[in-house]
Motif scaffolding. Structure first.
Motif, mmCIF file in Angstrom:
data_model
loop_
_atom_site.group_PDB
_atom_site.id
_atom_site.type_symbol
_atom_site.label_atom_id
_atom_site.label_comp_id
_atom_site.label_asym_id
_atom_site.label_seq_id
_atom_site.Cartn_x
_atom_site.Cartn_y
_atom_site.Cartn_z
ATOM 1 N N SER A 47 6.725 2.944 2.516
ATOM 2 C CA SER A 47 7.079 1.704 1.755
ATOM 3 C C SER A 47 8.337 1.266 2.246
ATOM 4 O O SER A 47 8.332 -0.130 2.445
ATOM 5 C CB SER A 47 7.318 1.742 0.507
ATOM 6 N N ASP A 169 0.482 -2.193 1.751
ATOM 7 C CA ASP A 169 1.321 -0.868 1.387
ATOM 8 C C ASP A 169 0.299 0.028 0.482
ATOM 9 O O ASP A 169 -0.009 -0.285 -0.731
ATOM 10 C CB ASP A 169 2.607 -1.043 0.643
ATOM 11 N N GLU A 170 -0.616 0.779 1.199
ATOM 12 C CA GLU A 170 -1.509 1.623 0.460
ATOM 13 C C GLU A 170 -2.378 0.924 -0.266
ATOM 14 O O GLU A 170 -2.764 1.020 -1.403
ATOM 15 C CB GLU A 170 -0.728 2.657 -0.414
HETATM 16 MG MG LIG Z 1 4.999 4.194 -0.721
#
Ligand SMILES: [Mg+2]
Ligand SMILES: Nc1ncnc2c1ncn2[C@@H]1O[C@H](COP(=O)(O)OP(=O)(O)O)[C@@H](O)[C@H]1O
Length: 231
Positions: A47, A169-170
């Motif tokens: 992140s 992000d994910e």
């Molecule tokens: Mg993360």
């Protein structure tokens, strides 16, 4: 022109009296229209890295070029403008606005960032909804569609302003593995169709196989060689 160039990039967070070295000097280059994943366990710095590329958080040291521009020293206002012009985001919890319809969610960045006339806007939104297979769902509210559909809408929203780079992000963290792979395939299809560069992060090995280029992070460093497939 490369899409992202990082040289000896570092990020240190101050947490009380302790320095947390979240990113410890990484080098990588990402070419336009690539489909890249940063992989690594929780806490490895994924992140932090995506937030720096997205101009949400400035680097502590090193250089970072995004879409040909050195972004390491932008002030908040310059960063916001740069994001609006070049970067789309897809979040793990979808981040759709619950009181807006699917259509209005995708339209939102065009109203906020680009001052397009209504008709042009509507045409563009519909084109994107169709591209992600949601062309007939525009009237629904986020609460009326599934997680996988929400993420399709989020992908459409990230692309609607013609961003050349989308950061996710994910994006599949809250999806089952079949739906997760469909969302990744959709992003790849969008890359093929629009030439957008996609950079996503994941800690899910089932999703990684779908990326073309994989950078493996461990404790804020990129692993070389196996699993550290540098471009
Ligand atoms: Mg993360
Ligand atoms: N705002 C912050 N303040 C202090 N430490 C942070 C902050 N954000 C992240 N970290 C730390 O930086 C490291 C990397 O975190 P992160 O980038 O969130 O990893 P990942 O996304 O791979 O789980 C972790 O040790 C985390 O605790």
């Amino acid at each position: 022109m490369a899409m992202v160039v990082a040289k000896q990039l570092k990020k240190t967070y101050r947490s009380g009296d302790i320095d947390v070295q979240a990113i410890q000097g990484v080098d990588f280059t990402i070419q336009p229209a690539s489909f890249v994943s940063f992989v690594g366990p929780s806490g490895s710095g994924k992140s932090t890295l995506l937030n720096m590329i997205g101009c949400l958080d400035p680097p502590t040291a090193g250089s970072l070029q995004v879409v040909g521009k050195d972004i390491s020293n932008l002030n908040r206002q310059q960063a916001a403008k740069f994001r609006g012009e070049h970067i789309g985001f897809v979040f793990q919890d979808f981040n759709l606005i619950p009181v807006l319809t699917v259509f209005e969610n995708v339209e939102y960045p065009l109203q906020m960032v680009q001052n397009w006339p209504r008709e042009k806007r509507r045409k563009r939104v519909q084109e994107l909804l169709e591209a992600v297979g949601m062309g007939d769902q525009g009237h629904k509210f986020p609460s009326q569609i599934s997680g996988g559909q929400k993420q399709r809408v989020a992908v459409a929203r990230a692309l609607v302003t013609n961003a050349s780079l989308v950061l996710a992000d994910e994006p599949t963290a809250n999806l089952d593995s079949t739906t997760a792979n469909h969302v990744i395939e959709l992003m790849k299809k969008m890359r093929d169709e629009f030439g957008t560069t996609f950079i996503f992060s994941t800690h899910d090995p089932r999703v990684v196989n779908n990326a073309e280029t994989i950078f493996t992070l461990e404790d804020g460093k990129l692993l070389q060689g196996k699993g550290g497939n540098h471009v």
